[in-house]
Design a protein around this motif. Sequence first.
Motif, PDB file in Angstrom:
ATOM      1  N   LEU B  16       4.411  -1.949  -3.505  1.00 36.37           N
ATOM      2  CA  LEU B  16       4.766  -0.537  -3.341  1.00 36.37           C
ATOM      3  C   LEU B  16       3.513   0.321  -3.188  1.00 36.37           C
ATOM      4  CD1 LEU B  16       7.280  -0.078  -6.292  1.00 36.37           C
ATOM      5  CD2 LEU B  16       7.885  -0.155  -3.897  1.00 36.37           C
ATOM      6  N   GLU B  17       2.371  -0.315  -3.298  1.00 34.53           N
ATOM      7  CA  GLU B  17       1.091   0.391  -3.275  1.00 34.53           C
ATOM      8  C   GLU B  17       1.052   1.475  -4.341  1.00 34.53           C
ATOM      9  OE1 GLU B  17       0.160   1.629   0.680  1.00 34.53           O
ATOM     10  OE2 GLU B  17       0.686  -0.332   1.450  1.00 34.53           O
ATOM     11  N   CYS B  18       1.561   1.136  -5.488  1.00 36.46           N
ATOM     12  CA  CYS B  18       1.630   2.143  -6.547  1.00 36.46           C
ATOM     13  C   CYS B  18       0.312   2.280  -7.291  1.00 36.46           C
ATOM     14  CB  CYS B  18       2.750   1.817  -7.521  1.00 36.46           C
ATOM     15  SG  CYS B  18       2.479   0.339  -8.492  1.00 36.46           S
ATOM     16  N   GLY B  19      -0.500   1.230  -7.248  1.00 39.38           N
ATOM     17  CA  GLY B  19      -1.821   1.344  -7.871  1.00 39.38           C
ATOM     18  C   GLY B  19      -1.896   0.852  -9.300  1.00 39.38           C
ATOM     19  N   SER B  35     -10.606  -3.634  -5.436  1.00 40.49           N
ATOM     20  CA  SER B  35      -9.278  -3.109  -5.752  1.00 40.49           C
ATOM     21  C   SER B  35      -8.234  -4.119  -5.329  1.00 40.49           C
ATOM     22  CB  SER B  35      -9.064  -1.787  -5.015  1.00 40.49           C
ATOM     23  OG  SER B  35      -7.700  -1.510  -4.879  1.00 40.49           O
ATOM     24  N   ARG B  37      -5.178  -3.800  -5.111  1.00 42.00           N
ATOM     25  CA  ARG B  37      -4.206  -3.171  -4.220  1.00 42.00           C
ATOM     26  C   ARG B  37      -4.728  -3.168  -2.786  1.00 42.00           C
ATOM     27  NH1 ARG B  37      -3.339   1.774  -2.011  1.00 42.00           N
ATOM     28  NH2 ARG B  37      -5.215   2.633  -2.925  1.00 42.00           N
ATOM     29  N   MET B  38      -6.019  -2.832  -2.635  1.00 44.68           N
ATOM     30  CA  MET B  38      -6.569  -2.764  -1.292  1.00 44.68           C
ATOM     31  C   MET B  38      -6.658  -4.144  -0.653  1.00 44.68           C
ATOM     32  SD  MET B  38      -6.857   0.256  -0.426  1.00 44.68           S
ATOM     33  CE  MET B  38      -7.719  -0.038   1.107  1.00 44.68           C
ATOM     34  N   GLU B  41      -3.243  -4.803   0.471  1.00 52.00           N
ATOM     35  CA  GLU B  41      -2.882  -3.875   1.536  1.00 52.00           C
ATOM     36  C   GLU B  41      -3.531  -4.280   2.856  1.00 52.00           C
ATOM     37  OE1 GLU B  41      -3.187   0.888   2.356  1.00 52.00           O
ATOM     38  OE2 GLU B  41      -3.206   0.172   0.304  1.00 52.00           O
TER      39      GLU B  41
ATOM     40  N   GLU C 264      -4.940   4.629 -11.003  1.00 52.80           N
ATOM     41  CA  GLU C 264      -5.654   4.672  -9.731  1.00 52.80           C
ATOM     42  C   GLU C 264      -5.077   5.810  -8.922  1.00 52.80           C
ATOM     43  OE1 GLU C 264      -4.907   1.847  -6.659  1.00 52.80           O
ATOM     44  OE2 GLU C 264      -6.677   2.455  -5.533  1.00 52.80           O
ATOM     45  N   THR C 266      -4.300   6.751  -5.778  1.00 48.54           N
ATOM     46  CA  THR C 266      -4.273   5.917  -4.568  1.00 48.54           C
ATOM     47  C   THR C 266      -4.679   6.711  -3.329  1.00 48.54           C
ATOM     48  OG1 THR C 266      -1.930   6.336  -4.310  1.00 48.54           O
ATOM     49  CG2 THR C 266      -2.548   4.314  -5.450  1.00 48.54           C
TER      50      THR C 266
END
Lengths: 148, 381, 364
Positions: B16-19, B35, B37-38, B41, C264, C266
Motif C-alpha cells: 500500500l506504500e504506507c511506509g 528504505s 518501501r522504496m 516500490e 515515514e 512518504t
Amino acid sequence: MTAMENATRDGFSFDPGTTVMPVKCAGLVKVSFLLKLFAKGIEGVLVLGCHEGDCHYYNGSERCGQIVEETREILGLAGIPARRLGFSLIADSQGKELKRAVTGFGKQFKTVSRKKAIRRKSTAKGPAKSSSKKSTARSRRGVRARNK
Amino acid sequence: MGFEREINKTRAYLCLECGVCTGSCPVSRFNPDYSPRMVVERALLLEEGESIHDREIWSCLTCGTCDLRCPSTVDFTGFMRLLREKALRVGEEGICTHAETLSAIASLQLLPGFRRRASWLGKGVKTRKRGKVYYFGGCLPFLDVVFRDIGFEGSRIANASIRLLNHLGIIPAVSEYEVCCGHDAYWTGQTDTARTFARKAIEAVKATGAEQVVFSCPEGYRMFKDVYPDLVRKPGIEPVHILTLLAESSEKLRFVPTPKKKVTYQDPCRLAKGEDILDEPRVLLEAVPGLELVEMKRAGKDSICCGSSNWVNCTRVNKKIQVERLDEAIATGADTLITACPKCNIHLRCALRDGDTSGEIEITDLITLLADSLGGGKRGT
Amino acid sequence: MLAYSEVEGLSRKSGGFTLKVRRKARYVDEEICNACGDCLEKCPGRAKDTFDMGLRQRKAIYLYFSQGIPAVMTIDPEACIYLKKGKCGVCKKRCDKGAIDFEMKDEILSLDVGSVIIATGLDIFEPGDLTYYGYGKIKNVITGLQYERLINATGPTGGHLYRPSDQKLAKTVAYVQCVGSRDLNYCSYCSSVCCMCSIKDAMLAREHDPESVSYIFHTDLRNVGKGFQKYEKRAAEEYGVQYVRGRVAEIGEDDEGNPIVLYEDTRQRKVESLKVEMVVLATAATASRGSRELAKMLRVKADKYGFITTRNDQPADTNVKGIFACGFCKGPCDIPEAVSQSSAAAQRAASHVLRSVGAGASKA
C-alpha cells in the motif's frame, strides 16, 4: 623477497605445484585469506615473513604469527591438520634457509609434479633493493589434481 | 527478466506504500538512503537495474520488523533475499564483514571429507555418538576463535547447553560431520550454497539416529524449522530450541541463588520475531533466584536488532543502531544485558568496546548464565 | 422496548418466529425509577465506566449514559456490594420511591414476532495487539472513542483534553489512522468512518482550544461521501489540521509521558519522529462482539469478521426470509448510511409481515 631472489640465484627452483603470492607485509595476511585458500581445496600454505625485529612496519611478523595461530586453530576445529599451514620467519640474506623451509614444508605433500601454477607479485616498494624488503608471505600450495 | 517471481513470492503486489516498513526499519532511521518501501516500490515499477546494483540491498538486517508490521503481509526480508540472489547472479558481490572470515569458515565445511573436531567439548559434559536427541552447536566453536579479542566465548555457550541438557537427564548426540546450518549463505542470497549446507546438515544429524535436534543458536533453529522444509525437504527431525525445552521442564532445573543483579534481555530477532519465543527466556530468568528482570523500552516483538546480521554490511549506521540499543539497555539501570543469540552477543560487545555508549553494562549469554546458576554445577570450561 | 436484554434463541413458527429473550435483572424497577440520582450519592461499589471507555469509575448503581432510553438506573451485579456479600443496601434506603429490588431475577420472555431486524452495530478493535503503538503501556495513547469521551462535555474531563497521564491540557495531538483496519493481520477491510471521524475530532480540538495543533497520519484519506472532500480541505485551511501521509510505525514515550511518533513521511521519503502530547488511535470498527453467536442462533450467514451477509439485490435481506439487517452489523458504514439502511430494513420487514399476515388471513 630478497631471500627468494637469493635462493633462486643459487639454483633453487620452486616445485611446479607451488604458487608464490607476495604481499606487502606478512602482517597483512588475513585469517580469511588463508582460510579461503584451504576452502578452495589447496593442500598447504606456507607463510613466510621477515625475521622478528626486522619488520619495516614494526610488528608485522609478530602479527603474522598470531594470525597463523588463529587460522591453525580454526583449521583444527574443521579437522584440517595444523601442519598444513606452515610459518617461517626468514631474513633477507637467508636464501638457503628459505630453500630448506620450502622443501621441508613441501615434503608432507605427495602432489609434486601435478598440474601446478605459480603466481607472483612484486613487493610494493620496488626500487630499493636490500632493506626495502617488507616481508614476503609465500604460499606454497599443492593443488589437488582432481582427475588423477 | 523482471521482478515477477520475487513480487509473487513475497506478495509485494499487495504493498500500500504506507511506509510502516521504512518507519519501523532500524536501518532507515540512520540511513536515509535505505528504505524497504522504496526497494519494493522500485521493483514494482520495474526499475530493475537500479535495485539490483544498489548497494543498499545489502543494508537490510533481515530482522523482520517490517514483515511483522506490514499491513499487507509483504515478506520484505524474503524480497531482499531474492534481490540479493539476483544481484549475485549478475555478478554483484555482497558486502561482507570480517574480511569474509566467517563465510570462509563455512566454505571449509563443504570440502569433501570434512570432519570437525570436537576439541571444544569441555570436561564433564556428557555426549554420545548416537542418540534420540542431537545437539547442534553450529559455528559456536569457530566464532570463539574469531571473536576472542572482544571476550566472546562460543564454546562456553555450547558446553553450557550440553550441561543443561545433561542436567535434564539428556545425553545429546554430537557429530563430527555436522556442518554450518547455512543461515548466512541463505540470507545473503547464496541459495544454492545454503541448500548444500541444508542437505549435509540434515544428513549429519540423521546419521546419529536423532529424532529431535536441540539448538542453542536461534539461527540454526529457524533454518531447520522454517527454511529447510522449503529449501530442501522436511528434515524429518523435530527442531527444538533449548530455551523452549528448558522452560517446559523448568521445575526440574535447580538454580542456586546468584548475587543480586538487575538484568535486561535482548530478544534475538530470529526467536522473538520469527518464532514467538518470548516468554521462555523470561520465565527462565525469573527462575534464577537473585536476578531481577527489567525490560527495555522496546522489548519482545518490538525489540531492536543488534545491528548487524549475516556478516554483511557493518557500517557507521550499524554501529549507531548498536549504540542506540546499548543505551536503551543501560537506561534500564540493569547491570547485565542478557542475550540469547551468539551474534547479538558479539555485535553488542563490539559496540560496547568502542565506547560510544552512555555507560557501561556487562553482556552475558543466557544459556551460559543458566548453566552457571545450576545447583551443584561444575563451572564452565 | 426491551433494553438490557439479550436474544437467546429463535425458532420458526408458521408466519413468523418465536424469540427467546433474556431480560437481564436491573435490580431497579423500570416502571418506578425516574433516574433522579439519589441512589448514586452514597453507593460504595465501584466499577470501570464502560460508556466512558474506562476513563473514569462509576458506582455500582449507574445510569449507563445520560441520554439513554429508558432513563433508569441499573445495578451492576459484579460491583454491587449487597449482591455480592449481602450487606449494604444503601441505595435501597436512599430511594424514597422504592424502586430498588435486590430480589429481581433475569426473566426469559418468549416473543412471537413476524420479522426480525438485526441492528447490533459495532465494537472497537482492541489495539493492544499492535504492541508497537504502545496502547495500554503509554498512558497518553488513547483510542478514538476515548477521545470522544474526553472532548464531550458530559465526559470525564468536562470536554477538555486533559490527557490521562497527568491531566495536563494536550495541545499537540497526533491521530493515527488505520489501526487494525486495512491490515491483513487483523481487519482487512476499511472501517470507512475513521478518516472523517479523526478530521472532526481534530477540528473539535481546535474549537475547544485555539492553540491546539493536530496531525493526522494516514495511509490515504478515504473521504468518499458527498461534501467530505470539502470538509477535509476546510479542516486544513480553517482549523490548521495537518495531514501527514504515512502509516505510523511506532510510538515511543519520553520521560514526561509525551508520546513520540515515529513514521515515514512518504511524500518526503524521510523517516521522522514527532513529539506530541497525546496520540489518538483510529481503531478499526468491528462487528459487535457476539455477532457471530447471534448469526448462528438466527441461522443467518455472516462473514469471517462477523458481519451479517445480506443479499446483493436486496441489501436489507439476509439469507433467512423475514430476518433483515441494517447498519454496521452488516459492514462499515457511517451514520447517514445506517439511517437509510434502517429505513430500508424497516420497510422490508413491514412488507414481509403484512404479506404473511395477508397470507394467513386468506388461508383462514
